[in-house]
Structures are given as C-alpha cells and as structure tokens.
Design a protein around this motif. Structure first.
Motif, PDB file in Angstrom:
ATOM      1  N   LEU A 198       0.836  -1.200   0.000  1.00 22.74           N
ATOM      2  CA  LEU A 198       0.000   0.000   0.000  1.00 22.74           C
ATOM      3  C   LEU A 198       0.875   1.254   0.000  1.00 22.74           C
ATOM      4  O   LEU A 198       0.543   2.253  -0.631  1.00 22.74           O
ATOM      5  CB  LEU A 198      -0.958  -0.016   1.198  1.00 22.74           C
ATOM      6  CG  LEU A 198      -1.909   1.163   1.311  1.00 22.74           C
ATOM      7  CD1 LEU A 198      -2.756   1.352   0.051  1.00 22.74           C
ATOM      8  CD2 LEU A 198      -2.802   0.995   2.544  1.00 22.74           C
ATOM      9  N   ARG A 199       2.012   1.206   0.680  1.00 25.27           N
ATOM     10  CA  ARG A 199       2.950   2.345   0.675  1.00 25.27           C
ATOM     11  C   ARG A 199       3.375   2.662  -0.758  1.00 25.27           C
ATOM     12  O   ARG A 199       3.340   3.815  -1.191  1.00 25.27           O
ATOM     13  CB  ARG A 199       4.182   2.037   1.534  1.00 25.27           C
ATOM     14  CG  ARG A 199       5.350   2.994   1.341  1.00 25.27           C
ATOM     15  CD  ARG A 199       5.172   4.374   1.914  1.00 25.27           C
ATOM     16  NE  ARG A 199       4.968   4.281   3.332  1.00 25.27           N
ATOM     17  CZ  ARG A 199       4.112   5.051   4.024  1.00 25.27           C
ATOM     18  NH1 ARG A 199       3.403   5.967   3.405  1.00 25.27           N
ATOM     19  NH2 ARG A 199       3.957   4.906   5.300  1.00 25.27           N
ATOM     20  N   PRO A 224       0.944   1.074   6.071  1.00 23.76           N
ATOM     21  CA  PRO A 224       0.876   0.831   4.629  1.00 23.76           C
ATOM     22  C   PRO A 224       1.842  -0.244   4.127  1.00 23.76           C
ATOM     23  O   PRO A 224       1.552  -0.933   3.160  1.00 23.76           O
ATOM     24  CB  PRO A 224       1.192   2.195   4.014  1.00 23.76           C
ATOM     25  CG  PRO A 224       0.786   3.182   5.066  1.00 23.76           C
ATOM     26  CD  PRO A 224       1.085   2.500   6.377  1.00 23.76           C
TER      27      PRO A 224
END
Length: 180
Positions: free
Chosen positions: A85-86, A126
């Motif tokens: 997600l990062r 994330p």
C-alpha cells in the motif's frame, strides 16, 4: 544459490527488503515460479510470525505457501505481491481517490474482522498491506499476539511503528482489537 527444503524445496534469491524482525528475499519454487521468502532469526518472540497458522483461509490475510525452520531461522514462503500500500500511495502521488481509499479500507477491515478477536496485529501500516490478485491483504504478523494471551517478555510488548501506533501502545498499555 542456497536451497531451502521445507514442505517444498525453494531456491533463495536476492534480498528485497528488511524489517524490524526479518528479511525478505526473492525465491523460486521447484517449478520456477517466483515467490518471496521471509527469514526471521530465531529469537525470543520471533515465532509470532507464525501466528498465520491460526488465520489460514481468512479473507484478506496474506497467503502463505510454505513455512518451517531452516538453520537459525523461521521461514515463510509467500506469493510475490504486486505492491505494498505504501508503494501504491507513492505511485498515486500521495493521494487516493475516494473509491480507492474505500476499497482499501474495506479489504483491510475484512482482514481485521477475520481475526475474530483472537489475534491483535499491533502493526497496521501501509507497508503491511499487500496487493494480491486485486485485493489488499494484511501481512507481517511479527508484532501480533493472541488477544487473550498473557503478556510475557517475549511478546515484544513495547515494539511499535511510532507514526502508526495507537495511544495505548504509546502508554505501554495492553493492546486489544481496538488497537488495530
């Protein structure tokens, strides 16, 4: 090339990333399929990475292909995620559309709900949400613990990722499902 035999046989490749408690490497299955392998040094509390056993089959929990022990390590073999997600947020210039944000939150919420108040992840961030086959899956259970477990010195009770830690973690209080 190093070969690691667990339930299957895997060839260890180049390092991809390191974290607080282990390193992730490229790896290949017998059939040449590309996977990733996480090596976690055996140390007090390190077996927490293996909590996924209680979660197998849970929705949106990162899949584990194989696991075991090799030399002085616990080993997890996983399919290679498309991205974290990062990485996704960075590729989007730091902003997600409302639909992307809601979809991501729904996937992560389903993962947390599947823990059924049995496991507290304690490290939502994330980097620990990975995109597999179009769904965000929760990964990296290195700080997780069983919700009702008595806290011992090996639980890494005070370990956290400060920008993502809940207030009770900062106050060194017991982490619950509400923490996640």
């Amino acid at each position: 090339m190093v070969t690691i035999a667990l339930n299957g046989t895997w060839e260890l490749g180049s390092p991809l990333a390191g974290g607080g408690f282990g390193e992730v490497f490229e790896a290949n299955a017998d059939d040449g399929k590309a996977v990733v392998m996480k090596l976690i040094p055996k140390a007090p509390g390190a077996s927490r990475e293996l909590l996924f056993e209680a979660l197998s089959g849970s929705p949106n929990i990162g899949p584990i292909l194989d696991f075991g022990e090799w030399a002085d390590y616990y080993v997890l073999v996983m399919p290679r995620a498309e991205k974290s997600l990062r990485q996704y947020i960075e590729e989007a210039g730091g902003k997600l559309s409302v639909d992307e944000a809601v979809g991501t939150l729904v996937d992560v919420a389903e993962a947390l709900a599947s823990l059924e108040a049995e496991v507290v992840h304690r490290d939502l961030k994330p980097e620990n949400a990975l995109l597999y086959e179009g769904h965000w899956c929760l990964a990296d259970f290195g700080l997780a613990r069983y919700a009702e477990a008595t806290t011992g010195s090996e639980t890494r009770k005070y370990a956290m990722t400060p920008p993502y830690a809940a207030p009770e973690q900062w106050r060194a209080e017991r982490a619950t499902n509400a923490t996640d």
